[in-house]
Design an enzyme around this catalytic site. Structure first.
Site, PDB file in Angstrom:
ATOM      1  N   CYS A  13      22.107 -19.508 -32.024  1.00 22.84           N
ATOM      2  CA  CYS A  13      22.576 -18.652 -30.916  1.00 22.84           C
ATOM      3  C   CYS A  13      23.525 -19.499 -30.061  1.00 22.84           C
ATOM      4  CB  CYS A  13      21.396 -18.089 -30.123  1.00 22.84           C
ATOM      5  SG  CYS A  13      20.308 -19.331 -29.394  1.00 22.84           S
ATOM      6  N   ARG A  19      17.128 -17.160 -27.959  1.00 25.19           N
ATOM      7  CA  ARG A  19      16.979 -16.376 -29.192  1.00 25.19           C
ATOM      8  C   ARG A  19      16.642 -17.213 -30.421  1.00 25.19           C
ATOM      9  NH1 ARG A  19      22.682 -13.632 -28.504  1.00 25.19           N
ATOM     10  NH2 ARG A  19      22.983 -15.718 -27.608  1.00 25.19           N
ATOM     11  N   ASP A 130      21.800 -11.287 -25.864  1.00 27.86           N
ATOM     12  CA  ASP A 130      21.512 -12.500 -25.094  1.00 27.86           C
ATOM     13  C   ASP A 130      20.628 -12.125 -23.896  1.00 27.86           C
ATOM     14  OD1 ASP A 130      21.572 -14.683 -23.455  1.00 27.86           O
ATOM     15  OD2 ASP A 130      23.748 -14.942 -23.523  1.00 27.86           O
TER      16      ASP A 130
HETATM   17  P1  4NP Z   1      20.533 -18.186 -26.100  1.00 26.83           P
HETATM   18  O1  4NP Z   1      20.678 -17.728 -24.566  1.00 26.83           O
HETATM   19  O2  4NP Z   1      21.934 -18.270 -26.650  1.00 26.83           O
HETATM   20  O3  4NP Z   1      19.746 -17.075 -26.716  1.00 26.83           O
HETATM   21  O4  4NP Z   1      19.825 -19.523 -26.081  1.00 26.83           O
HETATM   22  C1  4NP Z   1      21.490 -18.394 -23.643  1.00 26.83           C
HETATM   23  C2  4NP Z   1      21.045 -19.547 -23.057  1.00 26.83           C
HETATM   24  C3  4NP Z   1      21.849 -20.200 -22.133  1.00 26.83           C
HETATM   25  C4  4NP Z   1      23.078 -19.698 -21.795  1.00 26.83           C
HETATM   26  C5  4NP Z   1      23.534 -18.534 -22.415  1.00 26.83           C
HETATM   27  C6  4NP Z   1      22.737 -17.888 -23.342  1.00 26.83           C
HETATM   28  N1  4NP Z   1      23.889 -20.356 -20.829  1.00 26.83           N
HETATM   29  O5  4NP Z   1      24.973 -19.843 -20.532  1.00 26.83           O
HETATM   30  O6  4NP Z   1      23.517 -21.433 -20.341  1.00 26.83           O
END
Ligand code: 4NP
Length: 161
Positions: A13, A19, A130
């Site tokens: 991800c 995720r 997300d």
């Molecule tokens: P992930 O979610 O891609 O599912 O781990 C996110 C975690 C952090 C961020 C964006 C999405 N961020 O912008 O820091």
């Protein structure tokens, strides 16, 4: 596939704190329950590297714990070496997919990359959303989608190992 060689799955991800570590924990539990630890290995990574070395987001850990999962992998960035180290690379959304495929140097590598929702059975979503800026509902929805897709995925992998 050679008998002693594990089938290696990598979930990817953006941050590798919501995720993909959840998908990793869910699939690992299913693998353990079905006694397939010697046949399949699972890891996760993020395209960004924003959260390198961090545990999963506490909200995702808490929602996972309520469903009986342990999400405790440390965040790391996806690299082009992962194409050599994994058999299947699963992107959570289209941005992740594009950012992974951009690093593929050949068709064999590109062919390893798929979208997680290709394995959904009950749900018709075109990506795993997300949850980072969402409330509890967003985290619960992600877990529903991932549990469903992991079931479909494991069935497909079992046909190949
Ligand atoms: P992930 O979610 O891609 O599912 O781990 C996110 C975690 C952090 C961020 C964006 C999405 N961020 O912008 O820091």
């Amino acid at each position: 596939m050679a008998e002693n060689k594990k089938y290696k799955v990598l979930f990817v991800c953006l941050g590798n704190i919501c995720r993909s570590p959840a998908a990793e924990g869910i699939l690992k539990k299913m693998i353990q329950e079905q006694g397939l630890e010697n046949k399949i290995s699972v890891d996760s990574a993020g395209t960004s590297g924003y959260h390198d070395g961090e545990l999963p987001d506490p909200r995702m850990r808490q929602h996972g714990t309520h469903r009986g999962y342990q999400f405790d992998s440390l965040s790391r960035k996806f690299t082009s070496r992962d194409f050599d180290n994994f058999d299947l690379i699963l992107a959570m959304d289209d941005n992740n997919y594009r950012n992974i495929v951009r690093l593929a140097l050949d068709l064999e590598s590109k062919g390893k990359v798929h979208r997680m929702v290709e394995f959904s059975e009950k749900y018709g979503h075109d990506h795993i959303p997300d949850p980072y800026y969402s409330g509890s509902d967003g985290f619960e929805q992600v877990l529903d989608l991932l549990e469903d897709a992991c079931e479909g995925l494991l069935k497909k992998i079992k046909e190949q190992i």
